[in-house]
Write a protein that holds these residues in place. Structure first.
Motif: not given
Length: 120
Positions: A11-33
């Protein structure tokens, strides 16, 4: 758990998009929506599968970041375990897709001549 440990080097060799988030983050929730439900259905997701990481947990092993992740959400394009680029924060879906397109272009440019970035 053992399966994940065995699979990590691949998995470490594959290209990926890693989303660093935090519980309760309103901007993370907006992205999710606004983007989260759509993302897995896109061509970009085939090139860069999404992996979510809780910023408050221990940093993922085997990932070399250019700088520490301090804000959420932060989206990091990783290829071969190394950071290619990142998007810090989320404003709206148009800005996100435009910035992500730039990172995909950068990822393609970092590939050796003749190597193709193909969906996984």
């Amino acid at each position: 758990m053992l399966a994940a440990a065995v699979a990590w080097p691949a998995l470490a060799q594959a290209a990926e998009l890693v989303m660093f988030a935090r519980t309760g983050c309103p901007w993370c929730e907006r992205w999710d929506h606004e983007v989260g439900a759509l993302y897995p259905k896109t061509e970009t997701a085939k090139l860069l599968p999404l992996r979510r990481v809780n910023i408050d947990a221990r940093a993922p092993q085997g990932m070399i970041l250019a700088t520490p992740v301090l804000f959420t959400p932060t989206f990091v394009v990783v290829d071969g375990g190394r950071e290619v680029g990142r998007i810090t924060g989320y404003i709206n879906d148009d800005a996100f897709w435009g910035l992500l397109d730039q990172l995909v272009a950068k990822l393609r440019a970092t590939r050796p001549a003749g190597a193709k970035l193909t969906p996984s």
